[in-house]
Design a protein around this motif. Structure first.
Motif, PDB file in Angstrom:
ATOM      1  N   UNK A  14     -19.289  -9.606   6.959  1.00 35.64           N
ATOM      2  CA  UNK A  14     -20.641  -9.173   6.639  1.00 35.64           C
ATOM      3  C   UNK A  14     -20.658  -7.655   6.420  1.00 35.64           C
ATOM      4  N   UNK A  15     -21.584  -7.243   5.648  1.00 33.64           N
ATOM      5  CA  UNK A  15     -21.770  -5.818   5.407  1.00 33.64           C
ATOM      6  C   UNK A  15     -21.873  -5.092   6.739  1.00 33.64           C
ATOM      7  N   UNK A  16     -21.161  -3.982   6.835  1.00 30.77           N
ATOM      8  CA  UNK A  16     -21.194  -3.195   8.048  1.00 30.77           C
ATOM      9  C   UNK A  16     -20.050  -3.480   9.007  1.00 30.77           C
ATOM     10  N   UNK A  17     -19.378  -4.588   8.795  1.00 31.16           N
ATOM     11  CA  UNK A  17     -18.250  -4.912   9.661  1.00 31.16           C
ATOM     12  C   UNK A  17     -16.991  -4.177   9.199  1.00 31.16           C
ATOM     13  N   UNK A  18     -15.963  -4.314  10.019  1.00 30.66           N
ATOM     14  CA  UNK A  18     -14.679  -3.681   9.733  1.00 30.66           C
ATOM     15  C   UNK A  18     -13.641  -4.745   9.380  1.00 30.66           C
ATOM     16  N   UNK A  19     -12.811  -4.426   8.420  1.00 30.55           N
ATOM     17  CA  UNK A  19     -11.736  -5.353   8.057  1.00 30.55           C
ATOM     18  C   UNK A  19     -10.449  -4.557   7.901  1.00 30.55           C
ATOM     19  N   UNK A  20      -9.360  -5.134   8.354  1.00 28.62           N
ATOM     20  CA  UNK A  20      -8.054  -4.503   8.206  1.00 28.62           C
ATOM     21  C   UNK A  20      -7.124  -5.428   7.451  1.00 28.62           C
ATOM     22  N   UNK A  21      -6.600  -4.923   6.360  1.00 30.06           N
ATOM     23  CA  UNK A  21      -5.663  -5.679   5.538  1.00 30.06           C
ATOM     24  C   UNK A  21      -4.250  -5.184   5.845  1.00 30.06           C
ATOM     25  N   UNK A  22      -3.318  -6.098   5.801  1.00 31.96           N
ATOM     26  CA  UNK A  22      -1.945  -5.717   6.101  1.00 31.96           C
ATOM     27  C   UNK A  22      -1.029  -6.050   4.940  1.00 31.96           C
ATOM     28  N   UNK A  23      -0.030  -5.212   4.754  1.00 32.32           N
ATOM     29  CA  UNK A  23       0.967  -5.426   3.697  1.00 32.32           C
ATOM     30  C   UNK A  23       2.354  -5.178   4.260  1.00 32.32           C
ATOM     31  N   UNK A  24       3.228  -6.118   4.063  1.00 32.92           N
ATOM     32  CA  UNK A  24       4.641  -5.941   4.403  1.00 32.92           C
ATOM     33  C   UNK A  24       5.433  -5.837   3.105  1.00 32.92           C
ATOM     34  N   UNK A  25       6.011  -4.692   2.833  1.00 34.78           N
ATOM     35  CA  UNK A  25       6.737  -4.518   1.571  1.00 34.78           C
ATOM     36  C   UNK A  25       8.106  -5.200   1.628  1.00 34.78           C
ATOM     37  N   UNK A  26       8.782  -5.187   0.520  1.00 33.42           N
ATOM     38  CA  UNK A  26      10.154  -5.684   0.488  1.00 33.42           C
ATOM     39  C   UNK A  26      11.013  -4.730   1.305  1.00 33.42           C
ATOM     40  N   UNK A  27      11.876  -5.288   2.121  1.00 35.05           N
ATOM     41  CA  UNK A  27      12.721  -4.476   2.982  1.00 35.05           C
ATOM     42  C   UNK A  27      13.530  -3.472   2.162  1.00 35.05           C
ATOM     43  N   UNK A  28      13.496  -2.227   2.596  1.00 35.72           N
ATOM     44  CA  UNK A  28      14.261  -1.199   1.899  1.00 35.72           C
ATOM     45  C   UNK A  28      13.480  -0.453   0.838  1.00 35.72           C
ATOM     46  N   UNK A  29      12.282  -0.930   0.515  1.00 34.67           N
ATOM     47  CA  UNK A  29      11.447  -0.238  -0.466  1.00 34.67           C
ATOM     48  C   UNK A  29      10.673   0.881   0.232  1.00 34.67           C
ATOM     49  N   UNK A  30      10.972   2.113  -0.202  1.00 26.97           N
ATOM     50  CA  UNK A  30      10.288   3.251   0.396  1.00 26.97           C
ATOM     51  C   UNK A  30       8.866   3.415  -0.125  1.00 26.97           C
ATOM     52  N   UNK A  31       8.637   2.914  -1.334  1.00 28.51           N
ATOM     53  CA  UNK A  31       7.352   3.127  -1.986  1.00 28.51           C
ATOM     54  C   UNK A  31       6.435   1.927  -1.802  1.00 28.51           C
ATOM     55  N   UNK A  32       5.226   2.223  -1.394  1.00 37.12           N
ATOM     56  CA  UNK A  32       4.236   1.175  -1.166  1.00 37.12           C
ATOM     57  C   UNK A  32       2.922   1.615  -1.794  1.00 37.12           C
ATOM     58  N   UNK A  33       2.281   0.702  -2.471  1.00 35.47           N
ATOM     59  CA  UNK A  33       1.058   1.007  -3.218  1.00 35.47           C
ATOM     60  C   UNK A  33      -0.051   0.024  -2.836  1.00 35.47           C
TER      61      UNK A  33
END
Lengths: 117, 107
Positions: A14-33
């Motif tokens: 709902x509007x006003x709440x907090x959400x956290x998204x997570x991303x696990x990149x490919x192992x060894x990749x220094x760059x994350x977008x």
């Protein structure tokens, strides 16, 4: 080899709440977008990490968005407080490099669909 | 600022025909361009890239043409198959994507 994984795949808040998204990149990749695609529009760049450092955060829409990549591994994108216009699909991608074409190919996760009601 | 866009939001082709998806860009400083394919429920996947000093590059069933004079590039898919149905994005080296062209292949 595991690809880029994102969690959750879908979040409804709902509007006003907090959400956290997570991303696990490919192992060894220094760059994350992080990218965002609002319905029917272009995929918009949000920010770019090189290891744990923010290389470019020019696409972050406002200070309600906070991205972190502690330790240079997985990353989180927090939206607090969420607004209706934050709805969309949030993509994460990773690459080996970002300046030399051969290493700059970005591998994308399946995305997190965020619905703010 | 840089912008990368696509000429048509949707494209329908008959199975077996060739498809041409177009893209325009505004920033000449891009060192390369990449085409991505996004299938339903998945993230964009790399198809093919082309350096800015090239005019043409061929892959398996796909060809990308770059016209720097008019700042235009295209993705040609030969003998289009149902599995080619997806949204196609072009992107420049500054992480800018277009709006995407949704390709539908009619059996």
């Amino acid at each position: 080899e595991a690809g880029v994984t994102q969690f959750p795949s879908h979040s409804v808040i709902e509007k006003g709440q907090t959400v956290t998204l997570r991303c696990d990149p490919i192992s060894g990749h220094d760059n994350l977008y992080w990218y965002r695609r609002v319905m029917g529009k272009e995929i918009k760049f949000l920010l770019h990490f090189v290891k744990e450092s923010k290389q470019d955060e020019s696409g972050m829409p406002n200070n309600r968005f906070l991205a972190e990549r502690t330790g240079g591994t997985y990353s989180t994108l927090k939206v607090q407080p969420a607004e209706l216009e934050d709805s969309g699909v949030y993509f994460c991608a990773s690459s080996q490099g970002y300046t030399y074409l051969a290493k700059n190919i970005q591998y994308f996760g399946a995305g997190t669909r965020l619905s703010v009601l | 600022g840089e912008s990368v866009g696509l000429h048509l939001p949707t494209l329908s082709v008959q199975e077996g025909d060739n498809s041409i998806i177009n893209c325009a860009y505004s920033n000449s400083a891009s060192d390369y361009f990449i085409w991505y394919k996004q299938e339903s429920g998945k993230g964009p996947q790399f198809i093919i890239d082309i350096r800015s000093n090239m005019d043409k590059r061929q892959g398996q069933r796909v060809t990308v043409l770059l016209n720097k004079t008019v700042k235009h590039l295209s993705l040609q898919i030969a003998a289009t198959q149902p599995g080619d149905s997806a949204v196609y994005f072009c992107a420049g080296s500054q992480f800018y994507f277009g709006t995407g062209t949704s390709l539908t292949v009619i059996p």
